[in-house]
Motif scaffolding. Structure first.
Motif, PDB file in Angstrom:
ATOM      1  N   VAL B  66       0.853  -1.186   0.000  1.00  0.00           N
ATOM      2  CA  VAL B  66       0.000   0.000   0.000  1.00  0.00           C
ATOM      3  C   VAL B  66       0.889   1.236   0.000  1.00  0.00           C
ATOM      4  O   VAL B  66       1.802   1.350   0.821  1.00  0.00           O
ATOM      5  CB  VAL B  66      -0.932   0.020   1.239  1.00  0.00           C
ATOM      6  N   VAL B  78      -4.250   7.275  -1.698  1.00  0.00           N
ATOM      7  CA  VAL B  78      -4.066   5.846  -1.423  1.00  0.00           C
ATOM      8  C   VAL B  78      -4.839   5.072  -2.490  1.00  0.00           C
ATOM      9  O   VAL B  78      -6.028   5.332  -2.691  1.00  0.00           O
ATOM     10  CB  VAL B  78      -4.578   5.449  -0.021  1.00  0.00           C
ATOM     11  N   SER B  79      -4.176   4.186  -3.156  1.00  0.00           N
ATOM     12  CA  SER B  79      -4.836   3.333  -4.147  1.00  0.00           C
ATOM     13  C   SER B  79      -5.649   4.160  -5.139  1.00  0.00           C
ATOM     14  O   SER B  79      -6.775   3.802  -5.491  1.00  0.00           O
ATOM     15  CB  SER B  79      -5.735   2.294  -3.453  1.00  0.00           C
ATOM     16  N   TYR B 107      -7.369   2.385   7.023  1.00  0.00           N
ATOM     17  CA  TYR B 107      -6.087   1.867   7.487  1.00  0.00           C
ATOM     18  C   TYR B 107      -5.660   2.597   8.758  1.00  0.00           C
ATOM     19  O   TYR B 107      -5.969   3.772   8.963  1.00  0.00           O
ATOM     20  CB  TYR B 107      -4.986   2.105   6.438  1.00  0.00           C
ATOM     21  N   GLU B 122      -5.401  -3.160   8.364  1.00  0.00           N
ATOM     22  CA  GLU B 122      -6.550  -2.925   7.480  1.00  0.00           C
ATOM     23  C   GLU B 122      -7.811  -2.931   8.323  1.00  0.00           C
ATOM     24  O   GLU B 122      -7.983  -3.784   9.205  1.00  0.00           O
ATOM     25  CB  GLU B 122      -6.652  -4.037   6.439  1.00  0.00           C
TER      26      GLU B 122
END
Lengths: 159, 580
Positions: B66, B78-79, B107, B122
């Motif tokens: 991540v 993030v992502s 997170y 997570e």
């Protein structure tokens, strides 16, 4: 002709010597035939107990070694019996030679199944612990009876 | 059965948490309640650490990769999505928290700035393994922040038993204080000092992760209750913490905030693992699914019965009173025949007068308030000279009463725990009352107005109990009205933990009469008379199930695990801190 020591080695549980406590009357007169018969009895009984323990540790079907269904009085938690070689078995005969009593020390494996409904057992199962095992020292005591077919165990306990 | 009280809706209920009817929020409702707060990040009184310009690439051997790209104005990518974050630093560890926009995932990252070791947690709602959408799921990954040099040489963060046995009082900057007991390496026990009026303790599955020799990461999931997730990184030496709280309270309000805490060391208990064993996560199992772990859910697993079902089971099976050996008493004292031939009356203050004739070692006759005599089976144990604990079932009582009595024949005092069924909540759940009284009988002194008394002598104390080979537990007497119990694993780690209402009565010096109720759990009433001089107890369990009611012996060898003495100032006068 075998010696007494050799005879016992043939049959004694885990080759431990048996301390035979015979009534004085039974062997009066230094009768060699009676002594031989006694040695044969000792060996037969040691073999019987040894066979019983082996079967108990295996299939648990000990019917061939006992006189009746209620002869075995052993805690169901006992999973295995091992002869304690640090202690000699004791064997005593009745005056008439028709019955005898075997006593020996044994190391016993106990398995406690946590299958009850107590909270402790439920939580142990929750943790993946379905049972617990422990080893302890117990006294193996067997009452034996002579029948037409030889010796049989009429009562056996682990205490 | 009595009418079940209706608890008023509160963020932090004024009834025990196991009596509160938490809303079964749908995942859609959870998502809706998360949507706006997520965009502004976790709240908090302390300004968040600004990580703008940092680019943290979390890597682990088995876990996810991540990347966190921190931008200005407390935003992070993030992502491929941008959201708001919060961050607080404790010494050289920075705790980062965020929830992803338009999702129910997030997170928490504990990043050691000294060596770039990191733990990523997570977080998500719904989609299991938690059985409800409101309960926070978590999965923990130990790895590092990749700076292009690969994994750090030092060992990664890891689960640990190093926290086991300790207890602290934590005061958040929000003003909320809790007493946190860590008697297990897989569970913990906490007492709310401010959010709830009653000084009662609760148990929850927990993570304990060693970051450094000083710093540890702790989590608890308030499963079976609100489902809230509470975590902090704590400095065990300096007693400082930074943390995150996420989830929905009793009013279904989202709590999503970070905090700084200040701790007070309250004491510690012994650990019982083999010397040198500091391994953690003792309840881990192979092939666990993401987020899956052993979470004790007693209410969900318990076979509850209606009053009609209880009556039917009693009609069919009756009461089994000391009918067979119990694994809970494998190490117990043998029953005593010391009461055989005796007779006495117990006059309970504000309660009945119970007249007894002990006709043999296991048979008695009782009558209440001069009524007719009834024969009953009993067992008694004398676990201090002159003091007997005995119990019997009261045939004919509508609530299937069982009396467990401690009679001190040398002082003339007696105390009973009255167990009964048909509580307002579950018919097969044991309720209990404590009755104080005095004995009247030949050769028994009249204590006058003296009675046994409730005591705080056991508060904060813990005993291990060995009931039978392999069947063990530890009691933690965590509040004046709470008994908590911990089950050891085969490696003697503290494992699963739960708790219930308790009551504590001093019989003599070093002799205590204790009960606990496994409410919303297994329904059992447990009673023990603890002799701290012989470190042996004798007691009686009272339990109702499909096969009828049972009263069975309890007996175990004790070890003193220690005492958390620091809890006394916080709990001695806590409202509701007496028995219920």
């Amino acid at each position: 002709m075998t010696t007494r020591r050799e005879a016992l080695k043939l049959g004694a549980l885990a080759a431990a010597p048996v301390a035979a406590l015979a009534p004085a009357a039974a062997l009066a007169g230094d009768d060699n035939a009676a002594r031989l018969a006694r040695l044969e009895d000792e060996r037969a009984i040691a073999d019987l107990v040894k066979g019983f323990v082996r079967r108990f540790n295996g299939s648990k079907d000990c019917a061939a070694f006992v006189a009746h269904a209620g002869a075995v009085r052993i805690d169901p938690q006992v999973s295995a019996i091992r002869h304690d070689t640090a202690h000699d078995p004791q064997l005593s005969f009745a005056e008439d030679g028709r019955s005898a009593r075997w006593q020996s020390r044994a190391e016993v494996d106990l398995v406690s199944a946590f299958d009850g409904d107590t909270t402790m057992e439920k939580m142990a199962r929750f943790q993946g612990q379905g049972s617990a095992s422990a080893r302890t020292s117990r006294r193996l005591a067997a009452d034996l009876t002579r029948t037409n077919d030889g010796w049989t165990i009429s009562h056996v306990t682990l205490a | 059965m009595a009418t079940q009280p209706v608890a008023s809706r509160k963020a932090y209920p004024d009834v025990p948490l196991f009596r509160y009817d938490y809303t079964d929020l749908s995942i859609e409702e959870v998502s809706r309640r998360l949507a706006a707060p997520v965009l502004s990040g976790p709240q908090g009184l302390e300004p968040s650490v600004d990580l703008a310009g940092e680019y943290l690439r979390f890597r682990s051997e088995d876990g996810p990769s991540v990347d966190f790209h921190f931008n200005a104005e407390m935003r992070v990518e993030v992502s491929g999505a941008e959201t708001a974050y919060g961050a607080l630093t404790l010494d050289h560890v920075t705790l980062v928290a965020l929830m992803m926009p338009h999702s129910v995932r997030g997170y928490a990252l504990a990043w050691d700035r000294h060596d770039n070791r990191a733990t990523l947690i997570e977080l998500w709602f719904g989609d299991g393994p938690a059985p409800t959408a409101r309960e926070v799921n978590r999965e923990v990954w130990h790895g590092y922040i990749d700076t292009g040099n690969g994994a750090p040489e030092a060992e990664l963060h890891a689960p640990t038993a190093r926290c086991e046995g300790r207890a602290c009082m934590w005061a958040e900057d929000t003003g909320n204080r809790t007493i946190d007991y860590y008697p297990s390496s897989a569970f913990s026990h906490w007492v709310e000092l401010d959010r709830m009026a009653e000084g009662r303790g609760y148990s929850a599955p927990s993570d304990y992760i060693k970051l450094t020799e000083d710093l540890y990461l702790y989590t608890r999931t308030e499963a079976e209750f609100s489902g809230l997730w509470h975590m902090y990184v704590m400095d065990a030496n300096r007693l400082e913490s930074v943390g995150l709280r996420l989830g929905f309270n009793g009013l279904d309000e989202l709590e999503y905030y970070m905090f700084r805490g200040h701790g007070e060391w309250l004491g510690q208990l012994a650990r019982f693992q083999t010397f040198g064993d500091v391994s953690g996560d003792p309840l881990a199992f192979e092939d666990a699914e993401r987020g899956e772990r052993r979470i004790y859910r007693p209410l969900r697993d318990w076979d509850t019965m209606t009053e009609a079902e209880v009556d039917a089971a009693m009609a069919e099976h009756g009461a089994k009173v000391f009918e067979r050996a119990s694994p809970m008493a494998g190490h117990g004292l043998p029953p005593s025949d010391g009461l055989s031939g005796k007779s006495f009356t117990i006059h309970y203050d504000g309660g009945p007068s119970m007249e007894y004739r002990f006709t043999s070692a296991d048979a008695l006759q009782w009558r209440e308030n001069g009524g007719g005599w009834t024969t009953a089976r009993y067992n008694a144990w004398q676990n201090m000279p002159g003091v007997f604990i005995f119990g019997h079932y009261l045939q004919g009582k509508p609530d299937h009463d069982g009396h467990i009595v401690v009679a001190d024949l040398e002082t003339g005092k007696a105390t009973a725990f009255r167990g009964y069924l048909n509580t307002p909540y579950f018919a097969n759940e044991a309720g209990a009352e404590t009755w104080f009284g005095k004995l009247e009988g030949e050769g028994i002194p009249d204590p006058g107005e003296d009675r046994h008394e409730r005591t705080l002598d056991l508060l904060g104390r813990a005993f291990t109990w060995s009931y039978s080979p392999g069947l063990t537990s530890m009691h933690l007497y965590s509040s004046p009205n709470t008994v908590s119990w911990i089950i050891f694993t085969p490696s003697q780690h503290g494992g699963a933990e739960w708790s219930g209402s308790g009551d504590y009565v001093k019989i003599r010096d070093e002799l205590y009469f204790v009960r606990w109720q496994e409410e919303a759990c297994n329904g059992t009433l447990g009673t023990i008379l603890i002799n701290m001089r012989t470190m042996h107890d004798s007691g009686i369990g009272y339990h109702m199930g499909r096969d009828g009611l049972s009263m069975s012996p309890v007996g175990a060898y004790a070890r003193h695990a220690g005492r958390i003495e620091g809890v006394l100032p916080y709990l001695t006068d806590k409202p509701g801190g007496t028995s219920v």
